[in-house]
Design an enzyme around this catalytic site. Sequence first.
Site, PDB file in Angstrom:
ATOM      1  N   ASP A 198       0.682  -1.117  -0.188  1.00  0.00           N
ATOM      2  CA  ASP A 198       0.245   0.351  -0.127  1.00  0.00           C
ATOM      3  C   ASP A 198       0.460   1.132   0.202  1.00  0.00           C
ATOM      4  OD1 ASP A 198      -0.393  -1.034   2.907  1.00  0.00           O
ATOM      5  OD2 ASP A 198       0.510   1.098   2.688  1.00  0.00           O
ATOM      6  N   GLU A 247       2.003  -8.017  19.614  1.00  0.00           N
ATOM      7  CA  GLU A 247       1.694  -9.130  19.953  1.00  0.00           C
ATOM      8  C   GLU A 247       3.639  -9.102  20.137  1.00  0.00           C
ATOM      9  OE1 GLU A 247      -0.705 -11.355  16.427  1.00  0.00           O
ATOM     10  OE2 GLU A 247      -0.854 -11.097  18.752  1.00  0.00           O
ATOM     11  N   HIS A 257       8.437  -5.498  -1.308  1.00  0.00           N
ATOM     12  CA  HIS A 257       8.132  -6.519  -2.044  1.00  0.00           C
ATOM     13  C   HIS A 257       7.064  -5.697  -2.993  1.00  0.00           C
ATOM     14  CE1 HIS A 257       8.281  -9.252   1.645  1.00  0.00           C
ATOM     15  NE2 HIS A 257       9.265  -9.422   1.139  1.00  0.00           N
TER      16      HIS A 257
END
Length: 235
Positions: A94, A203, A109
């Site tokens: 994006d 996390e 990428h």
Amino acid sequence: MKDIRNIVILSGAGISAESGIDTFRSEGGLWERHRVEDVATPEAFARDPDLVLRFYDMRRAAIQTKEPNAAHLALARLDAEWPGELLIVTQNVDNLHERAGAERVLHMHGEHLLAWCTACDTRSPWTGTLIERPPCPVCGERALRPDVVWFGEMPYRMDEIYAALREADLFVSIGTSGAVYPAAGFVRNAREMGAHTLELNLEPSKGTRWFEEARHGPATQIVPAWVDEVLSAAS
Ligand code: BV8
């Protein structure tokens, strides 16, 4: 912080999650609805190009309806005010880093908003669809594919990335699970070169043990706080 001059930041899907862009591996994420090997490999494109082109047409349309969030904006501020070297290496396809104003951004990428002509090897800005096989704006051939790096393909500008990792005093990983290589190996490269390593993620990631420091929480909260800290220490 005093002797930090060169910073390398690696970002992943987690930094765009709060902008409403799907991540890959989370609950209901992209890879839950689509098998990687069906939509993100050169073999898949050869086997069923319509399935692959529709997958990327859908995502290309979706990102154009999203806005950068506080994490993207904080990194754009760091890019504008950091006196030393800074490189934002993103795995994301994006354009929210740039829409937030960041300039020192490298898409390892690829990018949704570029189409790659496999006939004349040029890349053209692209906001529409590819499913109808539109002609290449440069050579007219109907040989356009999404300009993204599929699994098994070589990521872009690896030399520049390794050169920046060699000079880095600080390596910060933001919103990435550390599941995909060579990106997931950068923390160890940076550490071997003596950089301080920091993970900012919702996390612990798969590679969390390689980081000297880790802060866990939503990117829109922990990234602006970290940028404020870095810039106030530098002034
Ligand atoms: C290659 C573009 C040769 C397309 C993508 C070594 C060991 C094992 C395997 C390999 C290996 N080396 C190579 C491989 C094979 C493969 C690989 O890694 N496979 C994996 C699955 C095991 N790698 C390749 O094929 C690569 N090419 O290796 O070429 C080579 C070798 C050496 C040197 C040079 C070349 C090419 C890989 C690129 C594939 N293309 N994207 C597209 O987008 O469709 S990868 C794609 O998936 C993304 O770009 C990204 O890289 C990856 C997804 O990862 P994340 O971004 O981290 O997203 P994810 O959903 O997993 O995690 C989100 C994280 O955010 C989570 O931790 C979550 O907690 C956190 N989060 C969520 N919400 C928030 C948040 N954090 C903060 N705030 C929130 N709100």
